[in-house]
Design an enzyme around this catalytic site. Structure first.
Site, PDB file in Angstrom:
ATOM      1  N   ASP A 185     -40.859  13.859  -4.994  1.00  0.00           N
ATOM      2  CA  ASP A 185     -41.384  13.194  -6.368  1.00  0.00           C
ATOM      3  C   ASP A 185     -42.605  12.448  -6.240  1.00  0.00           C
ATOM      4  OD1 ASP A 185     -41.353  12.103  -9.178  1.00  0.00           O
ATOM      5  OD2 ASP A 185     -39.392  11.450  -9.016  1.00  0.00           O
ATOM      6  N   ASP A 200     -27.036  12.941  -3.485  1.00  0.00           N
ATOM      7  CA  ASP A 200     -28.029  11.998  -2.988  1.00  0.00           C
ATOM      8  C   ASP A 200     -27.490  11.031  -1.941  1.00  0.00           C
ATOM      9  OD1 ASP A 200     -30.161  12.936  -4.311  1.00  0.00           O
ATOM     10  OD2 ASP A 200     -29.996  11.326  -6.104  1.00  0.00           O
ATOM     11  N   LYS A 250     -37.908  22.512  -5.558  1.00  0.00           N
ATOM     12  CA  LYS A 250     -36.760  21.753  -5.804  1.00  0.00           C
ATOM     13  C   LYS A 250     -36.703  21.190  -7.188  1.00  0.00           C
ATOM     14  CE  LYS A 250     -34.414  17.365  -4.687  1.00  0.00           C
ATOM     15  NZ  LYS A 250     -34.774  15.917  -3.510  1.00  0.00           N
ATOM     16  N   TRP A 251     -35.844  21.855  -7.966  1.00  0.00           N
ATOM     17  CA  TRP A 251     -35.717  21.833  -9.392  1.00  0.00           C
ATOM     18  C   TRP A 251     -34.615  20.548  -9.605  1.00  0.00           C
ATOM     19  CZ3 TRP A 251     -37.601  25.720 -13.425  1.00  0.00           C
ATOM     20  CH2 TRP A 251     -37.161  25.040 -14.386  1.00  0.00           C
ATOM     21  N   ASP A 252     -35.054  19.581 -10.348  1.00  0.00           N
ATOM     22  CA  ASP A 252     -34.391  18.394 -10.503  1.00  0.00           C
ATOM     23  C   ASP A 252     -33.996  18.269 -11.966  1.00  0.00           C
ATOM     24  OD1 ASP A 252     -32.836  16.168  -9.704  1.00  0.00           O
ATOM     25  OD2 ASP A 252     -34.344  15.196  -8.491  1.00  0.00           O
ATOM     26  N   MET A 253     -32.775  17.262 -12.437  1.00  0.00           N
ATOM     27  CA  MET A 253     -32.653  17.086 -13.713  1.00  0.00           C
ATOM     28  C   MET A 253     -31.848  15.742 -13.619  1.00  0.00           C
ATOM     29  SD  MET A 253     -30.433  17.296 -16.479  1.00  0.00           S
ATOM     30  CE  MET A 253     -30.403  17.846 -17.926  1.00  0.00           C
ATOM     31  N   TRP A 277     -22.345   9.825  -9.473  1.00  0.00           N
ATOM     32  CA  TRP A 277     -23.515   9.941  -8.454  1.00  0.00           C
ATOM     33  C   TRP A 277     -23.215   9.539  -7.210  1.00  0.00           C
ATOM     34  CZ3 TRP A 277     -26.600   6.431  -6.334  1.00  0.00           C
ATOM     35  CH2 TRP A 277     -27.716   6.563  -5.713  1.00  0.00           C
ATOM     36  N   ARG A 324     -32.822   6.091 -16.656  1.00  0.00           N
ATOM     37  CA  ARG A 324     -33.964   6.270 -15.429  1.00  0.00           C
ATOM     38  C   ARG A 324     -35.328   6.255 -16.196  1.00  0.00           C
ATOM     39  NH1 ARG A 324     -35.423  10.182 -10.517  1.00  0.00           N
ATOM     40  NH2 ARG A 324     -35.738   8.556  -9.039  1.00  0.00           N
TER      41      ARG A 324
END
Ligand code: GLA
Length: 701
Positions: A341, A521, A450-453, A175, A417
Site C-alpha cells: 500500500d 495480518d 496482492k488483491w486486498d479487501m 482480524w 478504516r
C-alpha cells in the site's frame, strides 16, 4: 470405476469415488431420498440399502425420520429448508416431483418440477476419478411469466448417517486471529455458521467436519463439507431431538432474497462434501489434493519466495526505498518483490487516496515502470498491492462518483478504516476496476497482484439498482469473480494473492481464481502456528503465504528468534516482510541460508501431503510433509517453551515406506522407514525458548 450409476429397478443412483459411495433413491411415493454416504458400495449393494422410513406423517413431528435429499420448505417439514420460495400469488413452499435425469460418466443432474407452479429445481453432482470429494450444487429456473421470490437457495444438504454421537469442528477467529479450530458436541437444535459481512469473513470459514466423537487426527470416520463462495453464506448444522443430523448450506445470509425473473435460471455455488475414514488428518489431505487438482488455476507451479514491503515501510513507499529493499531481497534469494500500500493517489496513510489508482509522482517521479524494470533486472517478478473494491471518501473518485459506493437512502454511510465499499454489483464499477487493473498490469509489467479487501459491507444498498435490491450481494461477488477471470485470461502470466485484512476472504470460490492467500495480518511466529494449523484443515500449503517479519512483533510485542520465525514461515509459502536495511549482517547471512534451504525443500512442502504430527501448543509441535511420489519428506519441529528440562520424546513419522531407508540431508545419517514410522525421530533442538528444527529426508533405496 468411480462415476455415476443408476439402477432402474429400484430407481437408485450411486455416485462412486475411489473410496466412497453416495446414494439416493426416488421412492414409489415420488420423494427423492438420501440413502447412503459412506464406504464404497457396488450398485447391486446400494440398491438393497433400505430407504429411510417412508413419509408417514407423525402427528407432531411430520416428516422427521424421512431423510430427503434436498428438503425444501413446504408440507409437514419443520427442519431447516434448503429452498424457500414465494410465488407471485403469495403461496410459499414447493411440492416437487421428479421430472428427469441427465447422467454421464461423472456428473448427474436430477430435475424436479413444482406440481403446480412453473418452477424447476435441478440437483447437480460431480465426482472425480482421483478424489473422494463429491461436488454438489443446485439450479433454479422460473419457467413461468411472473417473478418468483427466492427466499433461500442452498447449494446442497449433506445428511450425516446415524452415529453414536456428533462432534463438529470448524474455525472461528477475528482480524489477527483467524482459523482457530473449535471442536464441540453438536447441539440438539441448529448451529449456524455464517457470514453477513459481504465476504467470507475472518470470524468463520465455510467448512465443517462432523464425526461421532471418536475421530482424532489419525483415526476415525469424518464427514466434511466446504462451500465455494466468497460473499455472505450460511451453513446450518441441525440435530433434531431424535438425532437426525444434516448440514445445509449455500450463499447468502438470512433475510436476503432474489427475485427470479420469468425465464431466469440461477445456479448456486458448489458445496462440496467428503466422507473419509482416516481422521481429521486424512480428511485434510483429501481436501488439499482436491484443491490442488480441481480448484487452483496453476497447482503445479512452485510458489516464489516473496518479499513484501508492508511491515517494513507501512505507507512510506517511494522509488529509492523500494529499490533498496528490492536489492536486498534479491540478495537473500527472493523471487518475487511485492510493493504494498501507499504507491498511488494521495495515499500516504489510510485516510485518503483509495480509489485514485494513479501513481504518486512525488514518490515515483517516472511512474512504476522503472521500479518494475529494476525488480526484473534483479531477477525477481514484480508484484503490487491493490484494493479495487474500496474508496476513501477523501479521494477524487469518491468526489466524482459518490453514487458508486454501497449506500441506502436516509441511512448513514458507515466508514470503517476511513473507507467505503464500492458497489461491484454495478457493471460500470466492475468495468472501471477492470479497466485500470488491466492497464496497471499490462502497462507496468506487473506479474503479481496482492488483491486486498479491507472492510465488510454496511448499508449494502443501491438505490437506483432496480426492484430486486438484495441481488447486489450475489452480483457483487459474481462481478468480482468476473474481473479476476478476465484479468487472468488477458494476462496469463499474472498471479494473484487473495487478502482481506489477512484471511478475510478464503474459500474454494476465490481459490479457483487466485494462486495464494494471505492467511492473517498476524505475523507473530508463535500465533502463526495455530493460524496455519487451522488454515491447513481444508486449504493446501501451496496457497498459504507466510512472512518472516521483524521483532518485537507489531501485534503481540513478542520477540522470537529469526530461525524460529523462518521455520514457521518455511512450513508454508515462504516470504520475507522485515525491514532489511535494519537487519544485522549475521541475520542477513542466516536468512540467505534459510531461503536456500527452503528452495530445496519447497517442492515437498508446497506440493506434498501434510501430516500434523503434533498440534501447536506451548510444548513440542511438529508437522511433516511427504512428497506425493514418496521420495522425500520434510519434518518441522517447534518448541516455543521447553519445560523442566525434559527431553523431547521421539516423534513417529507418517507416510513413509517402511521398507525404504531415508537419508537426513543435514547429517548424512541413513535411517529405516520402519524405524521412523514405528519408533520415531527424536528432534535435535537447541536449548532455550523458541527452539526449532527442520529435517529433510531423502529416500535412498
Ligand atoms: C491489509 C493487509 C495488509 C496490508 C494493508 C495495507 O491490512 O492485510 O497486509 O496490505 O492492508 O493497507
Amino acid at each position: 470405476m468411480p462415476g455415476v450409476e443408476f439402477d432402474a429397478a429400484t430407481r437408485t443412483w450411486l455416485l462412486s469415488t475411489p473410496g466412497t459411495g453416495y446414494a439416493l433413491r426416488l421412492g414409489d411415493d415420488g420423494v427423492l431420498r438420501h440413502l447412503y454416504w459412506g464406504p464404497r458400495l457396488t450398485l447391486a449393494q446400494a440398491s438393497t440399502v433400505p430407504a429411510p422410513r417412508p413419509a408417514t406423517l407423525t402427528q407432531f413431528e411430520g416428516r422427521v425420520y424421512d431423510i430427503e435429499e434436498f428438503p425444501v420448505e413446504g408440507g409437514a417439514r419443520f427442519g431447516v429448508p434448503a429452498l424457500q420460495v414465494r410465488f407471485a400469488d403469495g403461496t410459499r413452499g414447493l411440492e416437487l416431483a421428479f421430472a428427469g435425469q441427465e447422467r454421464n460418466a461423472d456428473t448427474l443432474s436430477i430435475r424436479l418440477v413444482d406440481r403446480h407452479y412453473p418452477f424447476e429445481v435441478s440437483l447437480h453432482y460431480r465426482v472425480y476419478p482421483d478424489s473422494d470429494v463429491v461436488e454438489r450444487w443446485t439450479s433454479l429456473a422460473n419457467t413461468g411469466d411472473v417473478p418468483v421470490e427466492v427466499l433461500r437457495a442452498d447449494s446442497a444438504t449433506w445428511p450425516v448417517p446415524a452415529r453414536a454421537g456428533y462432534v463438529v469442528r470448524h474455525v472461528t477467529g477475528h482480524w489477527g486471529g483467524e482459523s482457530q479450530v473449535e471442536r464441540v458436541d453438536l447441539a440438539r437444535g441448529e448451529t449456524v455458521l455464517t457470514s453477513r459481512r459481504g465476504t467470507t469473513g475472518h470470524h468463520a470459514n465455510p467448512w465443517f467436519t462432523i464425526d461421532a466423537g471418536d475421530a482424532s487426527e489419525e483415526h476415525g470416520e469424518v464427514f466434511s463439507g466446504a462451500l465455494a463462495w466468497s460473499g455472505t453464506w450460511r451453513i446450518t448444522l441441525s440435530r433434531t431431538p431424535t438425532d437426525v443430523v444434516c448440514v445445509t448450506g449455500g450463499a447468502g445470509h438470512e433475510g436476503v432474497s432474489w427475485r427470479l425473473a420469468p425465464g431466469e435460471r440461477r445456479e448456486t455455488p458448489v458445496f462440496a462434501g467428503l466422507y473419509g475414514v482416516g481422521g481429521y488428518g486424512a480428511t485434510s489431505r483429501v481436501w488439499h489434493r482436491y484443491v490442488r487438482g480441481h480448484v487452483l488455476p496453476h497447482p503445479q507451479e512452485l510458489r516464489p519466495v516473496t518479499y513484501n514491503s508492508w511491515e517494513a515501510t507501512g505507507f512510506t513507499v517511494d522509488e529509492p526505498g523500494q529499490r533498496r529493499l528490492a536489492a536486498q531481497a534479491a540478495e537473500l534469494g527472493a523471487e518475487l518483490f511485492v510493493m504494498d500500500d501507499g504507491w498511488f493517489g494521495a495515499r500516504v496513510d489510510d485516510r485518503a487516496g483509495l480509489g485514485d489508482w494513479t501513481v504518486n509522482r512525488d514518490r515515483f517521479p517516472n511512474g512504476l515502470a522503472p521500479l518494475a524494470a529494476e525488480v526484473h533486472r534483479l531477477g525477481m517478478r514484480f508484484g503490487i498491492w491493490v484494493e479495487p473494491e474500496m474508496v476513501n471518501p477523501d479521494s477524487d473518485l469518491h468526489r466524482a462518483r459518490p453514487d458508486w459506493v454501497l449506500h441506502m437512502r436516509n441511512r448513514h454511510r458507515t466508514e470503517l478504516r476511513h473507507q467505503l465499499v464500492l458497489n461491484f454489483a454495478r457493471p460500470d464499477v466492475a468495468e472501471w476496476a477492470h479497466g485500470w487493473l488491466d492497464e496497471l498490469v499490462g502497462g507496468n509489467d506487473v506479474d503479481f497482484l496482492k488483491w486486498d479487501m479491507n472492510r465488510p459491507f454496511t448499508e449494502a444498498g443501491w438505490p437506483d439498482g432496480g426492484d430486486d435490491p438484495d441481488r447486489l450481494w450475489v452480483r457483487y461477488v459474481e462481478n468480482l469473480y468476473g474481473v479476476l477471470d478476465r484479468l487472468r485470461a488477458d494476462h496469463p502470466h499474472l498471479r494473484i494473492q487473495t487478502c482481506s485484512g489477512g484471511g478475510g476472504r478464503v474459500d474454494l470460490g476465490i481459490l479457483r481464481r487466485t494462486d495464494e492467500v494471505w492467511p492473517s495480518d498476524n505475523t507473530d511466529a508463535r500465533d502463526r502456528l495455530s493460524v496455519q494449523h487451522g488454515y491447513g484443515q481444508i486449504y493446501p500449503t501451496v496457497t498459504m503465504a507466510a512472512w518472516v517479519t521483524d521483532v518485537p512483533n507489531f501485534l503481540t510485542g513478542r520477540t522470537v528468534p529469526l530461525r524460529f520465525r523462518f521455520h514457521v514461515a518455511m512450513a508454508g509459502v515462504l516470504a520475507i516482510g522485515g525491514n532489511l536495511p535494519e537487519w544485522a549482517d549475521e541475520e542477513l547471512a542466516e536468512a540467505r541460508l534459510l531461503v536456500a534451504q527452503y528452495k530445496r525443500i519447497r517442492p515437498v512442502v508446497q506440493h506434498g501431503d501434510v501430516y500434523r504430527l503434533l498440534p501447536p501448543s506451548d510444548g513440542l509441535s511438529a508437522t511433516q510433509y511427504v512428497a506425493v511420489d514418496g521420495t522425500e519428506s520434510v519434518v518441522f519441529f517447534w518448541l516455543p517453551a521447553p519445560c523442566f528440562g525434559r527431553e523431547a520424546a521421539p516423534v513417529r513419522l507418517r507416510g513413509l515406506d517402511p521398507a525404504a531407508r531415508y537419508r537426513d540431508e543435514a547429517t548424512g545419517e541413513v535411517q529405516h522407514g520402519a524405524v521412523l514410522l514405528g519408533h520415531g525421530l527424536r528432534p535435535q533442538l537447541p536449548s532455550g525458548d523458541y527452539a526449532s528444527a527442520v529435517v529433510h529426508l531423502v529416500r535412498v533405496d
